[in-house]
Design a protein around this motif. Structure first.
Motif, mmCIF file in Angstrom:
data_model
loop_
_atom_site.group_PDB
_atom_site.id
_atom_site.type_symbol
_atom_site.label_atom_id
_atom_site.label_comp_id
_atom_site.label_asym_id
_atom_site.label_seq_id
_atom_site.Cartn_x
_atom_site.Cartn_y
_atom_site.Cartn_z
ATOM 1 N N SER A 8 0.841 -1.207 0.000
ATOM 2 C CA SER A 8 0.000 0.000 0.000
ATOM 3 C C SER A 8 0.878 1.261 0.000
ATOM 4 C CB SER A 8 -0.965 0.006 1.181
ATOM 5 O OG SER A 8 -0.257 0.009 2.392
ATOM 6 N N LYS A 15 1.790 6.433 -7.129
ATOM 7 C CA LYS A 15 0.769 7.434 -7.482
ATOM 8 C C LYS A 15 1.365 8.828 -7.389
ATOM 9 C CE LYS A 15 -3.364 4.809 -6.465
ATOM 10 N NZ LYS A 15 -4.309 4.383 -5.454
ATOM 11 N N LYS A 16 2.208 9.027 -6.384
ATOM 12 C CA LYS A 16 2.853 10.343 -6.247
ATOM 13 C C LYS A 16 3.722 10.627 -7.476
ATOM 14 C CE LYS A 16 5.711 13.181 -3.278
ATOM 15 N NZ LYS A 16 6.311 13.384 -1.986
ATOM 16 N N ARG A 19 1.382 11.467 -10.324
ATOM 17 C CA ARG A 19 0.473 12.617 -10.174
ATOM 18 C C ARG A 19 1.150 13.946 -9.858
ATOM 19 N NH1 ARG A 19 -4.303 9.656 -6.640
ATOM 20 N NH2 ARG A 19 -4.892 8.138 -8.236
ATOM 21 N N GLU A 20 2.352 13.900 -9.304
ATOM 22 C CA GLU A 20 3.040 15.162 -8.990
ATOM 23 C C GLU A 20 3.852 15.579 -10.210
ATOM 24 O OE1 GLU A 20 3.754 16.490 -5.048
ATOM 25 O OE2 GLU A 20 1.706 16.309 -5.771
ATOM 26 N N LYS A 218 4.740 17.869 6.810
ATOM 27 C CA LYS A 218 3.276 17.787 6.876
ATOM 28 C C LYS A 218 2.789 16.864 7.988
ATOM 29 C CE LYS A 218 2.514 18.725 2.008
ATOM 30 N NZ LYS A 218 2.430 18.093 0.688
ATOM 31 N N GLY A 219 3.712 16.278 8.741
ATOM 32 C CA GLY A 219 3.327 15.393 9.849
ATOM 33 C C GLY A 219 2.945 13.997 9.394
ATOM 34 N N LEU A 220 3.217 13.677 8.125
ATOM 35 C CA LEU A 220 2.796 12.375 7.613
ATOM 36 C C LEU A 220 3.696 11.243 8.109
ATOM 37 C CD1 LEU A 220 1.814 13.678 4.122
ATOM 38 C CD2 LEU A 220 0.312 12.336 5.590
ATOM 39 N N ARG A 223 2.510 10.463 11.467
ATOM 40 C CA ARG A 223 1.223 9.776 11.392
ATOM 41 C C ARG A 223 1.421 8.294 11.064
ATOM 42 N NH1 ARG A 223 -4.429 12.253 9.542
ATOM 43 N NH2 ARG A 223 -5.566 10.674 10.677
ATOM 44 N N THR A 227 0.907 4.270 13.355
ATOM 45 C CA THR A 227 0.271 3.011 12.949
ATOM 46 C C THR A 227 1.226 1.848 13.291
ATOM 47 O OG1 THR A 227 1.244 2.914 10.741
ATOM 48 C CG2 THR A 227 -0.738 4.260 10.993
ATOM 49 N N ALA B 88 -2.930 15.899 8.531
ATOM 50 C CA ALA B 88 -1.788 15.233 7.885
ATOM 51 C C ALA B 88 -2.341 14.288 6.832
ATOM 52 C CB ALA B 88 -0.963 14.485 8.931
ATOM 53 N N VAL B 89 -2.415 14.796 5.612
ATOM 54 C CA VAL B 89 -3.037 14.040 4.512
ATOM 55 C C VAL B 89 -2.141 14.125 3.283
ATOM 56 C CG1 VAL B 89 -5.416 14.349 5.272
ATOM 57 C CG2 VAL B 89 -4.358 16.125 3.894
ATOM 58 N N TYR B 90 -2.230 13.117 2.423
ATOM 59 C CA TYR B 90 -1.453 13.136 1.178
ATOM 60 C C TYR B 90 -2.256 13.899 0.116
ATOM 61 C CZ TYR B 90 1.698 9.714 3.197
ATOM 62 O OH TYR B 90 2.611 9.088 3.999
ATOM 63 N N PRO B 91 -1.777 15.061 -0.303
ATOM 64 C CA PRO B 91 -2.587 15.886 -1.210
ATOM 65 C C PRO B 91 -2.770 15.282 -2.603
ATOM 66 C CG PRO B 91 -0.402 16.849 -0.893
ATOM 67 C CD PRO B 91 -0.520 15.702 0.061
ATOM 68 N N TYR B 92 -1.840 14.398 -3.002
ATOM 69 C CA TYR B 92 -1.936 13.834 -4.358
ATOM 70 C C TYR B 92 -2.810 12.576 -4.391
ATOM 71 C CZ TYR B 92 1.920 11.414 -2.099
ATOM 72 O OH TYR B 92 2.701 10.745 -1.199
ATOM 73 N N LEU B 93 -3.265 12.116 -3.224
ATOM 74 C CA LEU B 93 -4.199 10.984 -3.189
ATOM 75 C C LEU B 93 -5.622 11.515 -3.058
ATOM 76 C CD1 LEU B 93 -2.462 8.454 -0.733
ATOM 77 C CD2 LEU B 93 -2.319 8.524 -3.224
ATOM 78 N N THR B 94 -6.582 10.736 -3.514
ATOM 79 C CA THR B 94 -7.975 11.146 -3.337
ATOM 80 C C THR B 94 -8.349 10.924 -1.869
ATOM 81 O OG1 THR B 94 -8.859 8.949 -3.767
ATOM 82 C CG2 THR B 94 -8.509 10.367 -5.686
ATOM 83 N N GLU B 97 -8.536 7.253 -1.254
ATOM 84 C CA GLU B 97 -7.199 6.613 -1.230
ATOM 85 C C GLU B 97 -6.464 6.892 0.080
ATOM 86 O OE1 GLU B 97 -6.328 6.674 -6.074
ATOM 87 O OE2 GLU B 97 -5.635 8.332 -4.792
ATOM 88 N N LEU B 101 -5.427 3.889 2.475
ATOM 89 C CA LEU B 101 -4.005 3.705 2.797
ATOM 90 C C LEU B 101 -3.839 3.428 4.290
ATOM 91 C CD1 LEU B 101 -0.927 3.863 2.309
ATOM 92 C CD2 LEU B 101 -1.116 6.338 2.573
ATOM 93 N N PHE B 102 -4.491 4.237 5.111
ATOM 94 C CA PHE B 102 -4.307 4.057 6.558
ATOM 95 C C PHE B 102 -5.025 2.806 7.077
ATOM 96 C CE2 PHE B 102 -2.226 7.979 6.136
ATOM 97 C CZ PHE B 102 -1.338 8.019 7.191
ATOM 98 N N ARG B 133 -8.876 14.602 -5.496
ATOM 99 C CA ARG B 133 -7.620 14.641 -4.755
ATOM 100 C C ARG B 133 -7.744 15.588 -3.559
ATOM 101 N NH1 ARG B 133 -3.004 14.709 -9.433
ATOM 102 N NH2 ARG B 133 -4.025 13.139 -10.717
ATOM 103 N N ASN B 146 -9.068 13.868 7.635
ATOM 104 C CA ASN B 146 -8.040 13.634 8.659
ATOM 105 C C ASN B 146 -8.609 12.785 9.799
ATOM 106 O OD1 ASN B 146 -5.450 14.244 9.807
ATOM 107 N ND2 ASN B 146 -6.395 15.787 11.124
ATOM 108 N N LEU B 147 -9.836 13.094 10.182
ATOM 109 C CA LEU B 147 -10.509 12.362 11.271
ATOM 110 C C LEU B 147 -10.874 10.940 10.828
ATOM 111 C CD1 LEU B 147 -11.722 12.487 14.122
ATOM 112 C CD2 LEU B 147 -13.776 13.492 13.135
ATOM 113 N N MET B 149 -9.373 9.150 8.589
ATOM 114 C CA MET B 149 -8.137 8.366 8.490
ATOM 115 C C MET B 149 -7.736 7.798 9.849
ATOM 116 S SD MET B 149 -6.197 10.980 5.944
ATOM 117 C CE MET B 149 -4.531 10.400 6.099
#
Lengths: 387, 246
Positions: A8, A15-16, A19-20, A218-220, A223, A227, B88-94, B97, B101-102, B133, B146-147, B149
């Motif tokens: 995943s 995808k990045k 798409r970027e 971005k704190g990803l 995050r 998990t 904290a989200v991936y901007p290029y994913l919908t 998605e 992912l999470f 996206r 965000n919530l 996820m």
């Protein structure tokens, strides 16, 4: 290791890349544009192998045995690689060479025919030969002329005077040290192409560095850290996605090079090897990217700092190094990209087998260095880069 | 699992010469919706970060779901869902998605992941935008995704760090309804906020912290009655001499 997590994350990274726009450009469009630009600039586009070098000839051969020099000039003309321009004296020819109107000057000495004739009269008795030297002046500003013209002339001289397969190394006519490279069928692009593969992959360093610093900002990363995903799973996913990026870059570079007429030696096995060695190199790029991310405060800083790793590899380890001094070329051995380019050059340009000592040494050194850089990157990023 | 879902015992966290949390002790029962209130910089987010294993305590101990966070972080991570303060989200994913992912990072079975994703997107009013996206989302939509996820894997314990900050009233009420549903599902929730009306509306008990110390603890109504004030905001003023959003 949980493969659901790994795949995943790989899927997310792919995808990045698609798409970027900035990443898509660096991974796919940049190699496409670069290969097309070099193909257009250095003679591969159109697949033509027509004459690319213009050389001036000053024929000072005496009337006696003049047919030898005329035969030699005729053979040079027949190659269609050399465009022959006649000069009456050396001074005029040298003037044109200095101005860049021609790439080389060949001086056929007065006793050229006599020397050739003496060889044929007594091929095995060197004491009876009339020794002479054909002088060659090459434009030092053209790296391709310096590399390619001498082997071509050496080969044609051998065919003209001694026959296609001379059995003895002693000769009455000298033209400096012959190269073993069969330059007669090569374009300038052929010299460049092996370096293009490493050149394209080098920028993975910047992509990895930017990606990690952005996700951290971005704190990803925090995050994901909350998990159950383990650091091993996360780093494995990063490595796999960048390996896939490197593989797609090899495919893009090779496809574009092939379309513009590039035909490397070695066939399918060589191509598979190119995928393997660039994939190994991608580990090194991920490592450099992680080191960059560990010391960079922001994605902008990461872009700049990434060039600390990109520039030396670009100049010392890819096609760019072809035009550098011998000292700089020796320094190339300290950058991993050198071993990619060296192995692919041996494979694609010299037709060496994969089992040749040079290629085996290249891939061994590259593998060891790449794994070490990757591990160092992981350690440094975990220690300094996670905040 | 022991009775208390979360136990914080004499927790102190220092950053160089700044003490963010100072000798904090509290217990949160299973199924309780606990509000951690305080102004910006009070130490709320630091507490959450220690609870989910992102920060090591300087001293003291914390356990979540009966597991010591320092000794068994993986067990804790399997139990919790954390909604960070900044989206904290991936901007290029919908939107979908990002959520999937999470869910995958929590190794959810595919059918359950799909079911939960649909359900949560529907509840938060994001079903129609799920294919877009996240980079194109408004701020409120990003906070809602965000919530989702944080909760897609159906965690037993949720840490919601200022989930409604900077949200428009419509989004805020949608989130409140959503949090009430978590309570109905008997989930343990720690909600940090500096909106006193949010705490009054949602929480079973609240702990008011200021400068890293717990200065009051009890049910919202109980605290209001105890300090003879109209609302929690006034309780805070009485305790500290300051307004909570100063």
């Amino acid at each position: 290791m949980n493969l659901q997590r790994v795949f995943s994350l790989v899927k997310k990274d792919l995808k990045k890349m698609i798409r970027e726009p900035a990443i898509l450009f660096l991974i796919i469009l940049f190699p496409v544009i670069m290969t097309l630009a070099f193909g257009a600039s250095f003679g591969a586009i159109g697949g033509t192998q027509s004459a690319t070098y213009e050389i001036g000839i000053v024929n000072m051969n005496s009337e006696a045995y003049k047919e030898w020099s005329e035969h030699f000039i005729g053979n040079l003309t027949d190659t269609e690689i050399l465009k022959i321009k006649d000069y009456v004296d050396n001074e005029t020819a040298q003037a044109d060479l200095i101005q860049g109107n021609i790439q080389a000057v060949l001086l056929i000495p007065e006793n050229f025919g006599e020397s050739s004739n003496s060889f044929w009269k007594a091929p095995s008795e060197s004491r009876l030969w009339v020794n002479t030297t054909v002088h060659l002046y090459v434009d030092s500003g053209s790296m391709f002329a310096t590399q390619a013209i001498q082997p071509i002339i050496q080969q044609i001289l051998a065919v003209t005077v001694y026959g296609a397969q001379p059995s003895s190394t002693a000769r009455p006519i000298q033209i400096g040290s012959p190269s073993l490279v069969e330059a007669s069928r090569l374009t300038q692009f052929d010299y460049f192409a092996p370096g293009l593969f490493a050149f394209a992959a080098i920028f993975l360093t910047m992509i990895v560095a930017q990606s990690f610093t952005e996700d951290r900002e971005k704190g990803l990363l925090r995050r994901i850290n909350i998990t159950p995903t383990t650091p091993t799973e996360f780093m494995t996913s990063q490595t796999i996605s960048n390996m896939l990026a490197a593989i797609s870059q090899v495919a893009v570079v090779f496809t574009m090079a092939f379309l513009v007429g590039y035909r490397p030696l070695g066939g399918a096995i060589s191509l598979i090897f190119a995928f393997v060695i660039v994939t190994i190199f991608s580990l090194c790029c991920v490592g450099f990217g992680l080191i960059t991310a560990a010391i960079s405060k922001s994605p902008g800083a990461a872009t700049g700092i990434a060039f600390i790793f990109i520039m030396p590899q670009m100049f010392l380890g890819t096609f760019v190094s072809v035009g550098l001094s011998s000292v700089a070329q020796s320094a190339g051995r300290f950058v991993p990209a050198y071993y990619v380019t060296d192995a692919l050059t041996s494979l694609f340009l010299r037709g060496a087998p994969i089992s040749s000592p040079t290629i085996l040494l290249d891939i061994t050194v590259l593998t060891i260095v790449s794994v070490m850089v990757l591990l160092l990157g992981i350690v440094l990023f975990r220690k300094y880069g996670k905040a | 699992m022991e009775k208390a879902a979360i136990v914080i015992d004499n927790l102190t966290k220092r950053f160089e010469d700044v003490t963010a949390v100072d000798g904090l002790s509290l217990e949160v029962e299973n199924g309780e919706l606990y509000g951690l209130l305080g102004p910006n910089g009070a130490g709320k987010t630091t507490v959450i970060n220690v609870l989910c294993g992102l920060l090591e305590p300087t001293s003291g101990s914390v356990s979540v779901g009966g597991y010591d966070v320092q000794k068994e972080p993986v067990k804790v991570k399997e139990l919790i869902g954390v909604c960070p303060q900044d989206a904290a989200v991936y901007p290029y994913l919908t939107g979908r998605e990002n959520v999937e992912l999470f869910g995958n990072l929590h190794a959810m079975p595919k059918d359950k992941l799909k079911r939960n994703t649909e359900e949560l997107l529907g509840k938060m009013g994001l079903l129609e935008d799920a294919k877009r996206r996240v980079g194109k989302y408004s701020g409120g939509m990003k906070r809602r995704i965000n919530l989702i996820m944080a909760l897609v894997h159906d965690p037993k314990i949720a840490f919601l760090d200022e989930p409604t900050v900077a949200m428009d009233p419509q989004s805020r009420h949608a989130v409140w309804d959503f949090i009430r549903e978590l309570k109905k599902e008997n989930k343990t929730v720690i909600l940090t906020t500096h909106y006193m009306e949010e705490a009054e509306e949602l929480c079973d008990r609240v702990g008011i912290i200021d400068r890293g110390k717990l200065i009051a603890l009890g049910a919202p109504k109980q605290l209001i009655d105890k300090f003879e004030e109209k609302n929690l905001e006034d309780v805070f003023i009485q305790l500290t001499g300051r307004r909570i959003r100063e």
